[in-house]
Design an enzyme around this catalytic site. Structure first.
Site, PDB file in Angstrom:
ATOM      1  N   ARG A  37       0.816  -1.221   0.000  1.00 58.36           N
ATOM      2  CA  ARG A  37       0.000   0.000   0.000  1.00 58.36           C
ATOM      3  C   ARG A  37       0.852   1.274   0.000  1.00 58.36           C
ATOM      4  O   ARG A  37       0.473   2.284   0.575  1.00 58.36           O
ATOM      5  CB  ARG A  37      -0.953   0.049   1.200  1.00 58.36           C
ATOM      6  N   ARG A  41      -3.411   6.326   0.642  1.00 62.40           N
ATOM      7  CA  ARG A  41      -4.079   7.489   1.215  1.00 62.40           C
ATOM      8  C   ARG A  41      -3.265   8.226   2.269  1.00 62.40           C
ATOM      9  O   ARG A  41      -3.677   9.269   2.743  1.00 62.40           O
ATOM     10  CB  ARG A  41      -5.415   7.052   1.841  1.00 62.40           C
ATOM     11  N   ARG A  50      -6.985  11.402  -6.264  1.00 60.34           N
ATOM     12  CA  ARG A  50      -8.148  10.529  -6.199  1.00 60.34           C
ATOM     13  C   ARG A  50      -9.453  11.269  -5.921  1.00 60.34           C
ATOM     14  O   ARG A  50     -10.530  10.729  -6.118  1.00 60.34           O
ATOM     15  CB  ARG A  50      -7.933   9.507  -5.058  1.00 60.34           C
ATOM     16  N   ASP A  86      -6.508  -2.998  -7.547  1.00 61.93           N
ATOM     17  CA  ASP A  86      -7.197  -3.605  -6.409  1.00 61.93           C
ATOM     18  C   ASP A  86      -7.411  -5.077  -6.706  1.00 61.93           C
ATOM     19  O   ASP A  86      -7.603  -5.460  -7.860  1.00 61.93           O
ATOM     20  CB  ASP A  86      -8.552  -2.918  -6.186  1.00 61.93           C
ATOM     21  N   TYR A 164     -14.452 -12.628  -0.200  1.00 65.62           N
ATOM     22  CA  TYR A 164     -15.097 -11.339  -0.476  1.00 65.62           C
ATOM     23  C   TYR A 164     -16.397 -11.515  -1.254  1.00 65.62           C
ATOM     24  O   TYR A 164     -17.394 -10.845  -1.007  1.00 65.62           O
ATOM     25  CB  TYR A 164     -14.165 -10.441  -1.298  1.00 65.62           C
TER      26      TYR A 164
END
Length: 367
Positions: A37, A41, A50, A86, A164
């Site tokens: 990552r 963010r 973004r 992703d 998921y």
């Protein structure tokens, strides 16, 4: 500068191959380092890029993916880039709808509830048609990196994606997904096989597009015990490594190093050591010496600083890194965190982590 799509051929010459050499078990002057990552963010420029876009729309925009992949490399002397994407683009390619819900994370509008729901999935996926945007992003980024460092491609592993698709999002217990393994073992294997076949094509396509290494994320391995892992995760993890390698050979593509990161799967390290991967990623809950004892000397280890250690003062980060390097040794080793960076982390502390790895590993190698 992520402009104009160039062909996958004629990539710039690689200037820093430390990460690839460590992955292959060759000697390195310093220990290479990257962060899961790392395009994320915690960087203000990431949030700015973004801001106006839906998350998955960003994933489908090669120029934006390229820009987000390069941002951390403008700040830190990392030894590898990992393409911004992703793991859930694979279930999307199967025809499932996934949306990013603010404050909640990725959410499937219609998760799989019954075995019959498997019939709604695309049974044959043309990865170039469905996931070509990832390939374009890789090619563009590989050019835009100008040979600075290698580019890593990745995919989620079958069990993690399956969990998921059934849970419909994150879960603390994975009870719905695990109930399939106990109640519907045959259907579970059908789904896992379908996912594995797509993942194989997807990873080969990433190498054709320019990826120089591949990481498979079995992020939800910790929800399985040794038996379920043995039955429902390991066979597919093994098969993916084997099939990707044989297809790369067939297509005369480079045989890139492959990394398996199975979070919280200490119970499976011995098996993973023989699963066909050059590198095993470790989470922060295992002692480096214990991992090395179980895995042996022929596989490179990657990891495993607790991401929360980056909340410590910078001097403390340096001490923790030094201790980690002494535990792993500086060779056949790639420094990383034991999981991804968190959004509220201070970029300067990430920089301190990267610099400490380089400084301490060089010092240890000299003496």
């Amino acid at each position: 500068t992520c402009s104009l799509l160039r062909s996958p051929k004629g990539f710039p010459k690689l200037k820093n191959d430390t990460f690839l050499r460590a992955a292959r078990g060759e000697e390195t002057e310093h220990t290479p380092v990257w962060c899961m990552r790392q395009a994320g963010r915690y960087l203000p420029e990431f949030r700015e890029t973004r801001a106006s876009q839906d998350f998955f729309a960003t994933c489908r925009n090669p120029k934006l993916c390229c820009e987000l992949t390069l941002q951390p490399l403008r700040r830190f002397p990392l030894d590898a880039a990992i393409i911004f994407s992703d793991i859930l683009v694979v279930p999307q390619a199967l025809g499932m709808e996934v949306v990013m819900v603010p404050g909640k994370g990725p959410t499937f509008t219609e998760p799989l509830k019954e075995v019959e729901d498997l019939l709604k999935l695309q049974q044959k996926v043309d990865v170039t048609a469905e996931l070509g945007y990832v390939f374009q992003a890789i090619t563009l980024t590989r050019h835009s990196l100008e040979g600075k460092v290698p580019l890593i491609g990745f995919s989620g592993a079958p069990w993690t994606l399956m969990s998921y698709m059934i849970e419909g999002g994150g879960s603390t217990t994975m009870a719905k997904a695990k109930s399939w393994l106990y109640r519907h073992p045959e259907a579970s294997h059908r789904l896992l096989r379908l996912l594995a076949d797509i993942i194989i094509d997807y990873l080969v396509g990433q190498v054709a597009a320019g990826a120089q290494a591949l990481q498979l994320f079995e992020s939800h391995a910790g929800h399985l015990g040794p038996e379920l892992f043995q039955d429902f995760a390991l066979p597919y993890i093994r098969d993916i490594a084997q099939a990707v390698k044989s297809k790369l050979k067939e297509e005369a593509l480079p045989l890139v190093p492959m990394i398996i990161f199975a979070k919280d799967a200490h119970y499976a390290l011995r098996d993973l050591a023989h699963a066909g991967y050059e590198v095993i990623g470790l989470d922060w809950t295992i002692r480096p010496q214990e991992a090395r004892a179980q895995i042996g000397k022929d596989v490179t280890l990657q990891g495993n600083l607790d991401p929360c250690a980056l909340y410590a003062p910078k001097e403390k980060i340096g001490e923790l890194v030094k201790k980690m390097l002494e535990s792993f040794g500086t060779q056949r080793y790639i420094a990383n965190l034991g999981h991804g960076l968190y959004p509220d982390m201070n970029p300067e502390h990430v920089g301190a982590f990267v610099e400490a790895v380089h400084a301490h590993s060089r010092h240890i190698n000299k003496h």
